[in-house]
Design a protein around this motif. Structure first.
Motif, short mmCIF file in Angstrom:
data_model
loop_
_atom_site.label_atom_id
_atom_site.label_comp_id
_atom_site.label_asym_id
_atom_site.label_seq_id
_atom_site.Cartn_x
_atom_site.Cartn_y
_atom_site.Cartn_z
N MET A 50 0.78 -0.99 -0.06
CA MET A 50 0.00 -0.01 -0.09
C MET A 50 0.83 1.09 0.14
O MET A 50 2.02 1.08 0.45
CB MET A 50 -0.91 0.10 1.20
CG MET A 50 -0.28 0.17 2.68
SD MET A 50 -1.21 0.43 4.09
CE MET A 50 -1.54 2.16 3.61
N GLY A 51 0.47 2.38 -0.26
CA GLY A 51 1.10 3.64 -0.53
C GLY A 51 0.70 4.72 0.52
O GLY A 51 -0.42 4.55 0.81
N ILE A 52 1.62 5.50 0.96
CA ILE A 52 1.30 6.66 1.79
C ILE A 52 1.85 7.76 0.93
O ILE A 52 3.11 7.77 0.50
CB ILE A 52 1.91 6.81 3.12
CG1 ILE A 52 1.48 5.31 3.81
CG2 ILE A 52 1.36 7.75 3.75
CD1 ILE A 52 2.21 5.37 5.13
N MET A 79 -2.55 10.90 2.74
CA MET A 79 -3.41 9.97 2.47
C MET A 79 -2.73 8.64 1.91
O MET A 79 -1.64 8.51 1.42
CB MET A 79 -4.57 10.38 1.57
CG MET A 79 -5.24 11.44 1.83
SD MET A 79 -6.19 12.30 0.32
CE MET A 79 -7.50 10.85 0.36
N VAL A 80 -3.71 7.62 2.25
CA VAL A 80 -3.15 6.27 1.76
C VAL A 80 -3.87 5.86 0.76
O VAL A 80 -5.00 6.15 0.67
CB VAL A 80 -3.12 5.09 3.13
CG1 VAL A 80 -2.45 5.64 4.23
CG2 VAL A 80 -4.64 4.90 3.40
N PHE A 81 -3.36 4.89 0.01
CA PHE A 81 -4.01 4.21 -1.09
C PHE A 81 -3.55 2.60 -1.33
O PHE A 81 -2.60 2.12 -0.85
CB PHE A 81 -3.93 4.95 -2.53
CG PHE A 81 -2.51 5.05 -3.00
CD1 PHE A 81 -1.80 4.11 -3.75
CD2 PHE A 81 -1.78 6.37 -2.50
CE1 PHE A 81 -0.45 4.33 -4.12
CE2 PHE A 81 -0.36 6.17 -2.73
CZ PHE A 81 0.15 5.42 -3.78
N TYR A 85 -6.37 -3.74 -1.70
CA TYR A 85 -5.60 -4.75 -2.44
C TYR A 85 -4.37 -5.39 -2.04
O TYR A 85 -4.04 -6.42 -2.22
CB TYR A 85 -5.23 -4.09 -3.95
CG TYR A 85 -6.36 -3.41 -4.66
CD1 TYR A 85 -7.08 -4.63 -5.39
CD2 TYR A 85 -6.74 -2.26 -5.00
CE1 TYR A 85 -8.15 -4.12 -6.15
CE2 TYR A 85 -7.78 -1.70 -5.62
CZ TYR A 85 -8.55 -2.76 -6.11
OH TYR A 85 -9.54 -2.48 -7.11
N ALA A 86 -3.55 -4.42 -1.12
CA ALA A 86 -2.52 -5.02 -0.36
C ALA A 86 -3.04 -6.24 0.67
O ALA A 86 -1.92 -6.96 0.88
CB ALA A 86 -1.83 -4.01 0.34
N LEU A 110 2.03 -5.10 3.34
CA LEU A 110 1.11 -5.50 4.34
C LEU A 110 0.90 -7.06 4.81
O LEU A 110 0.00 -7.50 5.37
CB LEU A 110 -0.33 -4.90 4.01
CG LEU A 110 -0.48 -3.38 4.20
CD1 LEU A 110 -1.97 -3.09 3.79
CD2 LEU A 110 0.33 -2.63 5.30
N SER A 111 1.76 -7.91 4.02
CA SER A 111 1.55 -9.17 3.93
C SER A 111 1.66 -9.81 5.39
O SER A 111 1.00 -10.74 5.66
CB SER A 111 2.67 -10.05 2.98
OG SER A 111 3.86 -9.69 3.42
#
Length: 220
Positions: A50-52, A79-81, A85-86, A110-111
């Motif tokens: 995921m991204g920040i 913000m996160v995105f 999906y992660a 995030l696994s």
């Protein structure tokens, strides 16, 4: 990495500096930079990260088989995105994440959140709790978008969107994160028709605007 900035984001709310540093190490944090217009994540591919958004901004968009674009959201600093999906790494993205300006993104794997961490990290529960709150707020955002796009006319859609922006800012003067084409894509309308409606609304004294800055004019 700007630790002070990260501690102020929703994802790391309530964390100490030592917690943050441990999280970043545990989740294999990596920073990447992108130029405006570059694809950050691409539809049709899966992701474990995921991204920040650390600096700059991006657009979350979908494009159908015929090339019709729909903007779902803007991603601003902090913000996160792609967190959904992660967490579901087998699912392919249904959206593109496109840099809307030169930007810097921090990616987190995030696994480890979906299985027992070998390091027995104490902060996992806090991170999961923060992610749950972020997801709930995004669901609320998508509900608002349904309200904005549910109007029968372009004017109704614009008034709904502008009304919410004014309420959010607590002021009749506000700035939106979209240019004209992006606003049209977000509302699902034709840009030329929308621009004509904006000009008409300004002529009628309903609004005033310059670029992406708007004022709702309240008649006495």
């Amino acid at each position: 990495m700007n630790f002070t900035f990260l501690l102020q984001t929703s994802l790391f709310k309530g964390c100490t500096l030592s917690d943050l540093q441990a999280m970043l190490a545990c989740l294999s944090a990596t920073e990447k930079t992108y130029i405006k217009g570059e694809t950050i994540l691409k539809s049709g591919y899966s992701t474990e990260v995921m991204g920040i958004m650390e600096d700059g901004s991006a657009i979350l968009e979908t494009i159908d088989f015929w090339g019709h674009k729909n903007i779902l959201n803007s991603i601003e600093s902090g913000m996160v995105f792609a967190e959904t999906y992660a967490c579901l790494a087998e699912e392919k993205l249904m959206v593109n994440v496109i840099a809307n300006s030169n930007c810097t993104v921090l990616f987190l794997n995030l696994s480890k959140l979906s299985r027992l961490c070998s390091n027995n990290c104490s902060f996992h529960n806090r991170l999961i709790s923060n992610l749950l709150e972020i997801t709930a707020r995004k669901n609320l955002y998508l509900t608002r978008k349904i309200f904005h796009t549910n109007g029968k006319t372009i004017r109704e859609k614009l008034l709904s969107y502008f009304s919410f922006q004014a309420q959010k800012e607590g002021c009749v003067k506000f700035e939106i994160p979209f240019d004209r084409q992006q606003l049209a894509d977000y509302l699902g309308v034709d840009r030329s028709a929308m621009s004509a409606q904006l000009s008409l609304m300004q002529k009628e004294g309903l609004i005033s605007f310059k670029k992406n800055q708007f004022i709702i004019l309240v008649k006495e």
